[in-house]
Design a protein around this motif. Structure first.
Motif, PDB file in Angstrom:
ATOM      1  N   SER A  28       1.541   2.227   5.208  1.00  0.00           N
ATOM      2  CA  SER A  28       0.485   2.287   6.228  1.00  0.00           C
ATOM      3  C   SER A  28      -0.718   1.460   5.790  1.00  0.00           C
ATOM      4  O   SER A  28      -1.438   0.911   6.605  1.00  0.00           O
ATOM      5  CB  SER A  28      -0.005   3.721   6.443  1.00  0.00           C
ATOM      6  OG  SER A  28       1.022   4.554   6.884  1.00  0.00           O
ATOM      7  N   ARG A  29      -0.949   1.424   4.457  1.00  0.00           N
ATOM      8  CA  ARG A  29      -2.177   0.783   3.965  1.00  0.00           C
ATOM      9  C   ARG A  29      -1.921  -0.483   3.175  1.00  0.00           C
ATOM     10  O   ARG A  29      -2.850  -1.173   2.792  1.00  0.00           O
ATOM     11  CB  ARG A  29      -2.931   1.786   3.077  1.00  0.00           C
ATOM     12  CG  ARG A  29      -3.235   3.072   3.827  1.00  0.00           C
ATOM     13  CD  ARG A  29      -3.925   4.095   2.964  1.00  0.00           C
ATOM     14  NE  ARG A  29      -4.001   5.365   3.698  1.00  0.00           N
ATOM     15  CZ  ARG A  29      -4.543   6.468   3.227  1.00  0.00           C
ATOM     16  NH1 ARG A  29      -5.079   6.481   2.014  1.00  0.00           N
ATOM     17  NH2 ARG A  29      -4.570   7.556   3.949  1.00  0.00           N
ATOM     18  N   ARG A  30      -0.629  -0.724   2.886  1.00  0.00           N
ATOM     19  CA  ARG A  30      -0.230  -1.861   2.066  1.00  0.00           C
ATOM     20  C   ARG A  30      -0.920  -1.812   0.706  1.00  0.00           C
ATOM     21  O   ARG A  30      -1.485  -2.805   0.226  1.00  0.00           O
ATOM     22  CB  ARG A  30      -0.518  -3.179   2.783  1.00  0.00           C
ATOM     23  CG  ARG A  30       0.143  -3.272   4.152  1.00  0.00           C
ATOM     24  CD  ARG A  30       0.200  -4.660   4.678  1.00  0.00           C
ATOM     25  NE  ARG A  30       0.992  -5.537   3.826  1.00  0.00           N
ATOM     26  CZ  ARG A  30       1.228  -6.813   4.088  1.00  0.00           C
ATOM     27  NH1 ARG A  30       0.726  -7.349   5.181  1.00  0.00           N
ATOM     28  NH2 ARG A  30       1.951  -7.550   3.288  1.00  0.00           N
ATOM     29  N   THR A  31      -0.895  -0.644   0.102  1.00  0.00           N
ATOM     30  CA  THR A  31      -1.501  -0.452  -1.209  1.00  0.00           C
ATOM     31  C   THR A  31      -0.479   0.192  -2.139  1.00  0.00           C
ATOM     32  O   THR A  31       0.436   0.875  -1.682  1.00  0.00           O
ATOM     33  CB  THR A  31      -2.713   0.495  -1.110  1.00  0.00           C
ATOM     34  OG1 THR A  31      -2.301   1.657  -0.405  1.00  0.00           O
ATOM     35  CG2 THR A  31      -3.877  -0.161  -0.396  1.00  0.00           C
ATOM     36  N   LYS A  32      -0.683  -0.020  -3.426  1.00  0.00           N
ATOM     37  CA  LYS A  32       0.220   0.596  -4.399  1.00  0.00           C
ATOM     38  C   LYS A  32      -0.197   2.047  -4.635  1.00  0.00           C
ATOM     39  O   LYS A  32      -1.378   2.327  -4.837  1.00  0.00           O
ATOM     40  CB  LYS A  32       0.153  -0.199  -5.713  1.00  0.00           C
ATOM     41  CG  LYS A  32       0.977   0.394  -6.826  1.00  0.00           C
ATOM     42  CD  LYS A  32       0.949  -0.520  -8.032  1.00  0.00           C
ATOM     43  CE  LYS A  32       0.746   0.291  -9.299  1.00  0.00           C
ATOM     44  NZ  LYS A  32       0.612  -0.570 -10.467  1.00  0.00           N
ATOM     45  N   ILE A  33       0.772   2.950  -4.629  1.00  0.00           N
ATOM     46  CA  ILE A  33       0.459   4.353  -4.927  1.00  0.00           C
ATOM     47  C   ILE A  33       0.533   4.566  -6.435  1.00  0.00           C
ATOM     48  O   ILE A  33      -0.382   5.098  -7.050  1.00  0.00           O
ATOM     49  CB  ILE A  33       1.443   5.309  -4.206  1.00  0.00           C
ATOM     50  CG1 ILE A  33       1.376   5.115  -2.696  1.00  0.00           C
ATOM     51  CG2 ILE A  33       1.139   6.759  -4.568  1.00  0.00           C
ATOM     52  CD1 ILE A  33       2.427   5.912  -1.921  1.00  0.00           C
TER      53      ILE A  33
END
Ligand code: NAD
Length: 499
Positions: A43-48
């Protein structure tokens, strides 16, 4: 993609011990070669977070542990094994919200409509198998005076289970319940795109089962999945995923005459008869069509009813309502409580879905709702809006292949024979949906459609206890029921005694 680390720590609790990725003998370990993989929030195109990525060496260690644990585990009374599954189910329920939030973040499946119900369903599956597994009974045979013959249901040995990212928690629960309940030991490989919620369940299971009974190897399909499928000591592979990879797994297992269950893809038809569109029924039919298409899961469901056939006499009223209702669905961040639809899992899948849409538009398909989504480079999150096409030809790729995105093809039909021929014109045969209020029609149509699971006037998900598996190239074997577990995870041993 330039992946930034997400500030989701306030919103989700990522697994701690399980970040290593490998659960072997009840210990969380780092992979032998220290490799890692990044888990991202689509959804955010970020690494968790980064987790351990196993390879063949780690898989071998997990299979060795599972092999060593098998003799004692298989001798435990089935109800004692079942009690542990029930306990795990209860732990999942007690931690459901935390698991659901992780699942929503990593899979893109909206928390309220998808991830939360999936986790609660997974707990139910574990408790179902925990209760019913005591029915692992054999038979006695009347062979005549002097001969007494009976069968027992024997576990196979080490099960290697490989699961996809689209409903990872419930599929993990199905594999855990069936494999461990029947007395097999397990090495479970979650999908590399969405392993965290499964790892959280494995954290809840750590120490619950005897060492080596339940093991987890994270990693890619090539590095961890393929060695697991090919390992000579894995007696059975239970694979859920694409047709393409299912064929590879089938070959790997065939080479050692192993056992395999393959739960693969689908391109399921949804047929609407005129009597399902009367003023009394039309709203529930329209809701059913949208649910069948799994739009709220971005269409990323093996059972998506992605080929819609509506009788021409009710086409206008049905499609007007379907389009209006689909437009009401709110697309957004999967952790946002108000989102009905979340995000597509990854850049790769998003591009594939976009290519299907672009190709159909270029071929001259008529767009009833939706549009070509932005490119991967332009997209802030992987959110294609639902697309409904008509004016398509059954020979087009969008009509024949599994898009695994929110793309529905819809055609009007007038001839009953023709629509049944369209319905069966697919290499797949996983599911089918029929909307009619005429019992004779329902019975005739369900009899004539080649699919593993037919629903009439219903478009929900699987229910523990039902037999579920695909026909044609949608798979081999059935899971979800006690019969499925016995057929797929045990073999019959016959004992014949001359008395
Ligand atoms: P996929 O086939 O790409 O991957 C599934 C799993 O297989 C993953 O864990 C992956 O790492 C692993 N894998 C990949 N290559 C492998 C190899 N060479 N050897 C062994 N394992 C390998 O599928 P996906 O994209 O994760 O999931 C979507 C697909 O799954 C769709 O086709 C969908 O229809 C299907 N699916 C089927 C069911 C069902 O019950 N029939 C349920 C859910 C999903």
């Amino acid at each position: 993609m330039n992946s930034m680390t997400d500030n989701v720590s306030a919103e989700i609790v990522v697994p701690k011990a399980g970040i290593t990725g490998l659960l072997i003998n009840n210990e969380w370990r780092t992979p032998a070669k220290g490799k890692t993989l990044d888990v991202e929030n689509p959804s955010r195109r970020t690494k968790i977070v980064s987790i351990g990525a196993s390879d063949e060496e780690d898989v071998k260690a997990a299979v060795t542990a599972a092999s060593a644990a098998f003799p004692a585990w298989r001798r435990l009374a089935s109800r004692a094994r079942g009690a542990l599954l029930i306990e795990l189910g209860n732990r999942v329920t007690a931690n459901a919200e935390e698991i659901a939030r992780v699942l929503a973040a990593e899979s893109g499946n909206a928390l309220r409509t998808q991830s939360r119900p999936e986790v609660l369903g997974a707990a139910e599956v574990l408790r179902y198998y925990g209760g019913v597994i005591a029915e692992q009974k054999g038979e006695t045979l009347p062979l005549g005076p002097g001969l007494f013959s009976y069968t027992t249901r024997e576990p196979l040995g080490v099960v290697g289970a490989i699961i996809p990212w689209n409903s990872p928690v419930v599929l993990a629960a199905v594999k855990i319940g069936m494999a461990l309940g029947t007395g097999n030991t397990l090495v479970l490989k979650p999908a590399e795109d969405a392993p965290l919620a499964v790892i959280k369940i494995a954290e809840l299971a750590t120490g619950l089962f005897p060492a080596g009974v339940f093991n987890v190897v994270t990693g890619t399909g090539i590095d961890a999945g393929a060695p697991l499928a090919a390992h000579p000591n894995v007696a059975k592979v239970s694979f859920t995923g694409s047709l393409e990879v299912g064929k590879l797994v089938g070959h790997a297992v065939a080479d050692r005459i192993g056992h395999a269950t393959l739960e693969l893809g689908g391109k399921s038809p949804c047929i609407v008869y005129p009597d399902a569109a009367t003023p009394e029924h039309i709203d529930s039919t329209v809701t059913g069509i949208i649910n069948a298409m799994r739009f709220a899961r971005q269409g990323q469901s093996c059972t998506a009813g992605s080929r819609l056939y509506v009788h021409e006499s009710v086409w206008d009223q049905v499609m007007t309502k379907v389009v209006a209702k689909v437009k009401e669905l709110k697309i957004g961040d999967s952790l946002d409580e108000s989102s009905d639809i979340g995000a597509i899992i990854s850049a790769e899948r998003y591009s594939e879905v976009r290519a299907f849409i672009e190709e159909a538009i270029n071929n001259g398909a008529k767009v009833l709702t939706g549009a070509l989504p932005p490119t991967v480079e332009e997209a802030k999150g992987f959110f294609p809006e639902p697309v409904i096409f008509t004016g398509v030809d059954n020979s087009w790729r969008v009509c024949r292949e599994e898009v695994f995105g929110p793309v529905l093809v819809a055609l009007p039909w007038k001839d009953d024979e023709e629509v049944l021929q369209w319905a069966n014109d697919s290499v797949y045969g996983l599911a089918a949906y029929v909307f009619t209020n005429d019992l004779t029609t329902a019975l005739r149509v369900t009899e004539q459609i080649d699919a593993g699971w037919l629903q009439v006037n219903r478009a929900g998900g699987q229910i523990p206890g039902m037999s579920y598996g695909g026909a044609k190239q949608s798979g081999i074997g059935a899971e979800y029921s006690i019969e499925g577990a016995l057929e797929a995870y045990t073999s019959r041993k016959s004992v014949t005694i001359n008395v």
